[in-house]
Write a protein that holds these residues in place. Structure first.
Motif, short mmCIF file in Angstrom:
data_model
loop_
_atom_site.label_atom_id
_atom_site.label_comp_id
_atom_site.label_asym_id
_atom_site.label_seq_id
_atom_site.Cartn_x
_atom_site.Cartn_y
_atom_site.Cartn_z
N SER A 1 0.84 -1.20 0.00
CA SER A 1 0.00 0.00 0.00
C SER A 1 0.87 1.25 0.00
N GLU A 2 0.24 2.39 -0.31
CA GLU A 2 0.95 3.68 -0.25
C GLU A 2 1.58 3.87 1.12
N ALA A 3 0.83 3.55 2.18
CA ALA A 3 1.33 3.78 3.54
C ALA A 3 2.52 2.89 3.85
N GLN A 4 2.45 1.63 3.43
CA GLN A 4 3.59 0.70 3.65
C GLN A 4 4.84 1.19 2.93
N ILE A 5 4.65 1.65 1.70
CA ILE A 5 5.80 2.12 0.91
C ILE A 5 6.41 3.35 1.57
N GLN A 6 5.58 4.29 1.97
CA GLN A 6 6.10 5.54 2.55
C GLN A 6 6.81 5.29 3.89
N GLU A 7 6.26 4.38 4.67
CA GLU A 7 6.86 4.08 5.97
C GLU A 7 8.27 3.50 5.78
N ARG A 8 8.40 2.60 4.82
CA ARG A 8 9.70 1.98 4.55
C ARG A 8 10.69 3.00 3.98
N ILE A 9 10.20 3.90 3.14
CA ILE A 9 11.09 4.90 2.54
C ILE A 9 11.60 5.86 3.62
N THR A 10 10.76 6.18 4.58
CA THR A 10 11.22 7.01 5.70
C THR A 10 12.38 6.35 6.42
N GLU A 11 12.28 5.03 6.64
CA GLU A 11 13.36 4.29 7.31
C GLU A 11 14.63 4.26 6.45
N LEU A 12 14.46 3.97 5.17
CA LEU A 12 15.63 3.92 4.27
C LEU A 12 16.31 5.29 4.21
N GLY A 13 15.51 6.35 4.14
CA GLY A 13 16.05 7.70 4.06
C GLY A 13 16.88 8.05 5.29
N ALA A 14 16.37 7.66 6.46
CA ALA A 14 17.09 7.94 7.71
C ALA A 14 18.40 7.18 7.75
N GLU A 15 18.37 5.93 7.26
CA GLU A 15 19.57 5.11 7.24
C GLU A 15 20.63 5.72 6.31
N ILE A 16 20.19 6.14 5.15
CA ILE A 16 21.12 6.74 4.18
C ILE A 16 21.68 8.05 4.72
N ALA A 17 20.83 8.86 5.33
CA ALA A 17 21.29 10.14 5.89
C ALA A 17 22.37 9.91 6.95
N ARG A 18 22.18 8.88 7.74
CA ARG A 18 23.15 8.55 8.79
C ARG A 18 24.45 8.05 8.17
N ASP A 19 24.34 7.15 7.20
CA ASP A 19 25.53 6.54 6.59
C ASP A 19 26.35 7.53 5.74
#
Ligand code: IMP
Ligand code: MG
Length: 180
Positions: free
Chosen positions: A15-33
């Motif tokens: 779903s849109e919500a599942q995709i957005q939730e996962r992208i938020t996590e990936l974005g935070a990981e990339i920002a940290r790395d």
């Protein structure tokens, strides 16, 4: 699901919500790395254009974006194994930290080709962020640093993913009922 007047659009897989939730996590990981590294996000057109737009906004550090177009599938739903650069990058990758943004990794042939090509341009580092990885089809040894979702071996559409250029504008990812 008749919103697009097409009964080949199957069940909602993500779903849109599942995709957005996962992208938020990936974005935070990339920002940290990549803090202090000003990475270049390179999306593979056209399938990754929507993922790129959402991912870039989820990475809260300075970054650049660029786009490359390769042909792999044409209008069919099967891999031809042939990868060709249709549009090359504008930014010089030399000494840069590069993250390839892919919609879906299937055989992995597209990615293997891009890795080789980008490494030969002298990148400082090269990683991959794939929204989807289809289980069981990879023919090439893959090293995927960031993965959104692993999905079963069925063809999917929506959120950038097409069949013969259709369905890219579905806000969610759905099964495709017309696959052979
Ligand atoms: P690979 O080279 O076999 O890994 O192919 C990857 C590319 O094929 C992706 O970037 C997509 O453009 C396309 N592709 C693979 N599976 C699907 C799918 O289920 N739906 C839409 N496009 C797909
Ligand atoms: Mg693609």
């Amino acid at each position: 699901m008749a919103a697009q007047g097409d009964d080949l659009i199957g069940d909602v897989l993500l779903s849109e919500a599942q995709i957005q939730e996962r992208i938020t996590e990936l974005g935070a990981e990339i920002a940290r790395d990549y803090a202090g590294k000003a990475p270049i996000l390179v999306a593979v057109l056209k399938g990754a254009f929507i993922f790129m737009a959402d991912l870039a906004r989820a990475v809260d550090i300075p970054l650049e974006v660029d786009f490359m177009a390769v042909s792999s599938y044409g209008a069919s739903t099967r891999s031809s194994g042939v990868v060709r650069i249709v549009k090359d990058l504008d930014i010089d990758l030399h000494d840069r930290h590069v993250i390839i943004v892919e919609d879906i990794v299937d055989s992995g042939l597209t990615l293997r080709y891009l890795r080789k090509t980008f490494e030969s341009r002298g990148t400082a580092s090269l990683e991959v962020c794939a929204l989807l990885v289809r289980e069981g089809n990879q023919q090439a040894e893959l090293d995927l640093r960031y993965i959104g979702f692993r999905i079963p071996p069925a063809f999917v559409i929506g959120y950038g993913l097409d069949v013969a250029e259709r369905y890219r504008n579905l806000p969610h990812i759905a099964d495709y009922k017309g696959a052979e």
